[in-house]
Scaffold this motif. Structure first.
Motif, PDB file in Angstrom:
ATOM      1  N   THR A  79       0.843  -1.185   0.000  1.00 33.42           N
ATOM      2  CA  THR A  79       0.000   0.000   0.000  1.00 33.42           C
ATOM      3  C   THR A  79       0.882   1.241   0.000  1.00 33.42           C
ATOM      4  OG1 THR A  79      -0.116   0.246   2.408  1.00 33.42           O
ATOM      5  CG2 THR A  79      -1.726  -1.239   1.377  1.00 33.42           C
ATOM      6  N   ARG A  80       0.261   2.377  -0.051  1.00 36.12           N
ATOM      7  CA  ARG A  80       1.012   3.640  -0.053  1.00 36.12           C
ATOM      8  C   ARG A  80       1.888   3.774   1.191  1.00 36.12           C
ATOM      9  NH1 ARG A  80      -1.620   9.664  -0.567  1.00 36.12           N
ATOM     10  NH2 ARG A  80       0.333  10.797  -0.354  1.00 36.12           N
ATOM     11  N   TRP A  81       1.438   3.265   2.333  1.00 31.94           N
ATOM     12  CA  TRP A  81       2.156   3.438   3.591  1.00 31.94           C
ATOM     13  C   TRP A  81       2.940   2.208   4.024  1.00 31.94           C
ATOM     14  CZ3 TRP A  81       2.350   8.299   3.972  1.00 31.94           C
ATOM     15  CH2 TRP A  81       1.275   9.087   3.611  1.00 31.94           C
ATOM     16  N   GLY A  82       2.888   1.130   3.250  1.00 26.52           N
ATOM     17  CA  GLY A  82       3.655  -0.060   3.590  1.00 26.52           C
ATOM     18  C   GLY A  82       2.857  -1.322   3.302  1.00 26.52           C
ATOM     19  N   PRO A  83       3.496  -2.482   3.453  1.00 25.33           N
ATOM     20  CA  PRO A  83       2.828  -3.750   3.133  1.00 25.33           C
ATOM     21  C   PRO A  83       1.783  -4.134   4.178  1.00 25.33           C
ATOM     22  CG  PRO A  83       5.008  -4.162   4.012  1.00 25.33           C
ATOM     23  CD  PRO A  83       4.882  -2.675   3.873  1.00 25.33           C
ATOM     24  N   VAL A  84       0.749  -4.828   3.712  1.00 19.66           N
ATOM     25  CA  VAL A  84      -0.290  -5.380   4.586  1.00 19.66           C
ATOM     26  C   VAL A  84      -0.434  -6.853   4.221  1.00 19.66           C
ATOM     27  CG1 VAL A  84      -2.718  -5.313   5.251  1.00 19.66           C
ATOM     28  CG2 VAL A  84      -1.515  -3.178   4.733  1.00 19.66           C
ATOM     29  N   GLN A  85      -0.397  -7.704   5.244  1.00 21.93           N
ATOM     30  CA  GLN A  85      -0.540  -9.144   5.024  1.00 21.93           C
ATOM     31  C   GLN A  85      -1.389  -9.732   6.146  1.00 21.93           C
ATOM     32  OE1 GLN A  85       3.118 -11.422   4.943  1.00 21.93           O
ATOM     33  NE2 GLN A  85       2.244 -12.836   3.464  1.00 21.93           N
ATOM     34  N   VAL A  86      -2.290 -10.638   5.780  1.00 22.16           N
ATOM     35  CA  VAL A  86      -3.262 -11.189   6.720  1.00 22.16           C
ATOM     36  C   VAL A  86      -3.155 -12.711   6.754  1.00 22.16           C
ATOM     37  CG1 VAL A  86      -5.732 -11.418   7.173  1.00 22.16           C
ATOM     38  CG2 VAL A  86      -4.836  -9.273   6.313  1.00 22.16           C
ATOM     39  N   ARG A  87      -3.313 -13.289   7.951  1.00 23.22           N
ATOM     40  CA  ARG A  87      -3.396 -14.752   8.112  1.00 23.22           C
ATOM     41  C   ARG A  87      -4.793 -15.065   8.621  1.00 23.22           C
ATOM     42  NH1 ARG A  87       0.572 -15.986  11.767  1.00 23.22           N
ATOM     43  NH2 ARG A  87       2.022 -16.242  10.059  1.00 23.22           N
ATOM     44  N   VAL A  88      -5.436 -16.010   7.973  1.00 25.56           N
ATOM     45  CA  VAL A  88      -6.788 -16.400   8.345  1.00 25.56           C
ATOM     46  C   VAL A  88      -6.763 -17.854   8.804  1.00 25.56           C
ATOM     47  CG1 VAL A  88      -7.439 -17.041   6.000  1.00 25.56           C
ATOM     48  CG2 VAL A  88      -9.201 -16.423   7.588  1.00 25.56           C
ATOM     49  N   THR A  89      -7.511 -18.142   9.866  1.00 26.97           N
ATOM     50  CA  THR A  89      -7.644 -19.503  10.363  1.00 26.97           C
ATOM     51  C   THR A  89      -9.056 -19.979  10.056  1.00 26.97           C
ATOM     52  OG1 THR A  89      -6.086 -19.025  12.138  1.00 26.97           O
ATOM     53  CG2 THR A  89      -7.441 -20.997  12.389  1.00 26.97           C
ATOM     54  N   VAL A  90      -9.133 -21.120   9.378  1.00 28.49           N
ATOM     55  CA  VAL A  90     -10.413 -21.675   8.961  1.00 28.49           C
ATOM     56  C   VAL A  90     -10.602 -23.016   9.653  1.00 28.49           C
ATOM     57  CG1 VAL A  90     -11.760 -22.474   6.990  1.00 28.49           C
ATOM     58  CG2 VAL A  90     -10.198 -20.542   6.721  1.00 28.49           C
TER      59      VAL A  90
END
Length: 159
Positions: A79-90
């Motif tokens: 993104t403009r301000w830095g990386p975004v990464q998400v972990r999802v638990t299913v």
């Protein structure tokens, strides 16, 4: 006489304009200081065990079968301000946890924004059980990166 002589109003206008432009450029290129990193507010995923190998029909409304939780990390979205990464638990086809693995936190303003935006995004994902979530006001870039990373994680998890 030269048009830019010392007492000419044109000279003062040119110098004032040059100083204003220079000052504006310097302010826009200014980066805030980096404060020491605060402890991340998001809890670590609790159910990151391996998924069970059994594959049966979906038994909703039945007794609790021994299905394992599957943790999937989405793509890192710049993104403009830095990386975004998400972990999802299913677990059993339902989203049981969402954790922001990486997000902008380089300065106090990033930390302030994400301290209220990330829990709000997490609550909304758990409520909607999808990546179809609203943007958090004041955190539009982080929200969009979160949504994209979440969608890639859900795609990888087969949801």
């Amino acid at each position: 006489m030269h048009p830019l002589r010392r007492t000419s109003p044109l000279r003062r206008i040119v110098l004032a304009s040059a100083a204003t432009v220079t000052g504006t450029v310097m302010l826009l290129s200014l980066k805030p200081h980096t404060a020491p990193s605060l402890a991340a507010g998001a809890p670590a995923p609790s159910g990151s065990g391996a998924a069970s190998a059994s594959s049966g029909s979906d038994g909703s409304n039945g007794s609790r079968a021994s299905t394992g939780a599957k943790a999937v990390t989405g793509n890192s979205v710049q993104t403009r301000w830095g990386p975004v990464q998400v972990r999802v638990t299913v677990t059993s086809g339902r989203i049981t946890d969402v954790t922001a693995v990486d997000y902008p936190r380089d300065n106090p303003r990033d930390q302030e924004i994400n301290s209220y935006a990330l829990p709000q995004l997490r609550r909304e994902v758990l409520a909607t059980q999808s990546a179809d979530i609203d943007t958090v006001s004041g955190a539009s870039y982080t929200s969009e990166g979160y949504r994209q990373s979440l969608q890639s994680a859900l795609d990888s998890a087969g949801l």
